[in-house]
Design an enzyme around this catalytic site. Structure first.
Site, PDB file in Angstrom:
ATOM      1  N   ASN A   9      -2.105  -1.569   9.748  1.00 17.28           N
ATOM      2  CA  ASN A   9      -0.702  -1.797  10.099  1.00 17.28           C
ATOM      3  C   ASN A   9       0.024  -0.458   9.986  1.00 17.28           C
ATOM      4  OD1 ASN A   9       1.958  -2.560  10.316  1.00 17.28           O
ATOM      5  ND2 ASN A   9       2.033  -3.624   8.345  1.00 17.28           N
ATOM      6  N   TRP A  10       0.351   0.127  11.134  1.00 16.36           N
ATOM      7  CA  TRP A  10       0.938   1.479  11.117  1.00 16.36           C
ATOM      8  C   TRP A  10       2.438   1.455  10.827  1.00 16.36           C
ATOM      9  CZ3 TRP A  10      -1.516   4.179  16.042  1.00 16.36           C
ATOM     10  CH2 TRP A  10      -2.909   4.183  15.898  1.00 16.36           C
ATOM     11  N   LYS A  11       3.016   0.278  10.814  1.00 15.55           N
ATOM     12  CA  LYS A  11       4.459   0.136  10.540  1.00 15.55           C
ATOM     13  C   LYS A  11       5.272   1.056  11.450  1.00 15.55           C
ATOM     14  CE  LYS A  11       3.213  -1.031   5.840  1.00 15.55           C
ATOM     15  NZ  LYS A  11       3.656  -1.302   4.498  1.00 15.55           N
ATOM     16  N   HIS A  95       5.023 -10.502   8.023  1.00 23.17           N
ATOM     17  CA  HIS A  95       4.804  -9.454   7.021  1.00 23.17           C
ATOM     18  C   HIS A  95       5.972  -9.470   6.031  1.00 23.17           C
ATOM     19  CE1 HIS A  95       4.387  -5.490   5.229  1.00 23.17           C
ATOM     20  NE2 HIS A  95       3.124  -5.523   5.622  1.00 23.17           N
ATOM     21  N   GLU A  97       7.695  -7.224   4.785  1.00 31.71           N
ATOM     22  CA  GLU A  97       8.846  -6.370   5.143  1.00 31.71           C
ATOM     23  C   GLU A  97       9.750  -7.074   6.147  1.00 31.71           C
ATOM     24  OE1 GLU A  97       6.457  -2.984   6.122  1.00 31.71           O
ATOM     25  OE2 GLU A  97       5.981  -2.737   3.998  1.00 31.71           O
ATOM     26  N   GLU A 167      -1.095 -10.827   0.859  1.00 32.11           N
ATOM     27  CA  GLU A 167      -0.553  -9.527   0.488  1.00 32.11           C
ATOM     28  C   GLU A 167       0.484  -9.700  -0.626  1.00 32.11           C
ATOM     29  OE1 GLU A 167      -0.987  -6.474   3.799  1.00 32.11           O
ATOM     30  OE2 GLU A 167       0.845  -7.558   4.225  1.00 32.11           O
ATOM     31  N   GLY A 173       2.321  -0.760  -0.601  1.00 31.25           N
ATOM     32  CA  GLY A 173       2.924   0.568  -0.582  1.00 31.25           C
ATOM     33  C   GLY A 173       3.273   1.106  -1.965  1.00 31.25           C
ATOM     34  N   SER A 213      -2.136  -1.794  -0.880  1.00 30.97           N
ATOM     35  CA  SER A 213      -2.666  -0.520  -1.397  1.00 30.97           C
ATOM     36  C   SER A 213      -4.193  -0.434  -1.344  1.00 30.97           C
ATOM     37  CB  SER A 213      -2.163  -0.267  -2.827  1.00 30.97           C
ATOM     38  OG  SER A 213      -0.750  -0.128  -2.821  1.00 30.97           O
ATOM     39  N   GLY A 234      -2.121  -0.652   5.122  1.00 25.99           N
ATOM     40  CA  GLY A 234      -0.940   0.064   5.579  1.00 25.99           C
ATOM     41  C   GLY A 234      -1.175   1.561   5.513  1.00 25.99           C
ATOM     42  N   GLY A 235      -0.729   2.183   4.416  1.00 31.15           N
ATOM     43  CA  GLY A 235      -0.764   3.645   4.285  1.00 31.15           C
ATOM     44  C   GLY A 235      -2.096   4.284   4.657  1.00 31.15           C
TER      45      GLY A 235
HETATM   46  C1  PEP Z   1       0.801  -3.562   4.502  1.00 32.38           C
HETATM   47  O1  PEP Z   1       1.828  -3.069   4.901  1.00 32.38           O
HETATM   48  O2  PEP Z   1       0.396  -4.598   5.034  1.00 32.38           O
HETATM   49  C2  PEP Z   1       0.089  -2.910   3.415  1.00 32.38           C
HETATM   50  C3  PEP Z   1      -0.855  -3.575   2.815  1.00 32.38           C
HETATM   51  O3  PEP Z   1       0.496  -1.628   3.069  1.00 32.38           O
HETATM   52  P1  PEP Z   1      -0.229  -0.639   2.021  1.00 32.38           P
HETATM   53  O4  PEP Z   1      -1.701  -0.654   2.346  1.00 32.38           O
HETATM   54  O5  PEP Z   1       0.385   0.689   2.288  1.00 32.38           O
HETATM   55  O6  PEP Z   1       0.041  -1.173   0.667  1.00 32.38           O
END
Ligand code: PEP
Length: 251
Positions: A9-11, A95, A97, A167, A173, A213, A234-235
């Site tokens: 997920n590049w957000k 998600h 966010e 999640e 994050g 994470s 994500g990251g």
């Molecule tokens: C996400 O945004 O779905 C996520 C899991 O982010 P991160 O891996 O950065 O925690």
């Protein structure tokens, strides 16, 4: 036997040229990887360009959100037929966010899930508790409401086209990953919920990925848990090497 899914997920990251460069590097690194579904979710603006890079490869395309109407006066929204047209196979829905900053509710999540399925776009339905909800002992209650609210009204075959992403919001994050045992407990809880509301057969087939994470250093341990079927990243998905290493841990 469930095929694990590793989705990036590049957000709100990557211009078109950056997205093409990242995808091209990733495509070369994961070429030939079998037995794992690899998915990238760039921002809307880069979907078309990334779609051309992944065409014919083992990488599938996802969008990060969608609207439930097919067309009409809904300024700023993007529909399921538009995402199919651009080459998406998946869409991330609900998600945390979006729930937190864009007033997404179980009801709107469900409308989006239903719309996606009606055009054969596979939803990646995100569910998970806040830190204060976990600390208050409400993890199962919150996860139950996200799962049952998100999949409301789906028949078995529709549910099996969905991926559920657990999640925990406190792990997104933040660098704080759920321990493998914490992840396994909630994944098993979700699978049991599906057993009770659908059947053991459906529950044994549905893919439940973990997100929060995930990095190359912790991916293997998380994915050896019996009910963890891959990761939503994500990251670490913004770096081709890191993401490819996570993919390799799912094999
Ligand atoms: C996400 O945004 O779905 C996520 C899991 O982010 P991160 O891996 O950065 O925690």
């Amino acid at each position: 036997m469930r095929t694990p899914i590793i989705a990036g997920n590049w957000k709100l990251n990557k211009t078109i040229s950056e997205a093409v460069a990242l995808t091209t590097e990733l495509r070369d690194l994961v070429a030939g990887s079998k037995g794992v579904e690899i998915v990238v979710a760039p921002p809307f603006t880069a979907l078309d360009a990334v779609s051309k890079v992944v065409n014919g490869s083992n990488i599938r395309l996802a969008a990060q959100d969608v609207y439930w109407e097919d067309s009409g006066a809904f300024t700023g929204e993007v529909s399921v037929p538009m995402l199919k047209d651009i080459g998406c196979d998946y869409v991330i829905i609900g998600h945390s966010e979006r729930r937190q900053y864009f007033a997404e509710t179980n009801q709107t999540v469900n409308q989006k899930v239903q719309a996606a399925l009606s055009h054969n776009l596979k939803p990646i339905l995100c569910v998970g508790e806040l830190l204060e909800e976990r600390e208050a002992g409400h993890t199962e209650k919150v996860v139950e409401s996200h799962v049952t609210g998100g999949i409301k009204g789906l028949i078995e075959t529709e549910l099996l086209s969905c991926v559920i992403a657990y999640e925990p919001v406190w792990a997104i994050g933040t660098g704080k990953t759920a321990t493998p045992d914490q992840a396994q407990d909630v994944h098993k809880y979700i699978r049991d919920l599906i057993t009770n509301t659908y059947s053991k057969d459906v529950a044994s087939q549905i893919c439940i990925q973990y997100g929060g994470s995930v990095k190359p250093e912790n991916a293997a341990e998380l994915m050896t848990q019996p009910d963890v079927d891959g990761a939503l990243v994500g990251g670490a998905s913004l770096n081709a090497e890191s993401f490819a290493q996570i993919v390799k841990h799912a094999l």
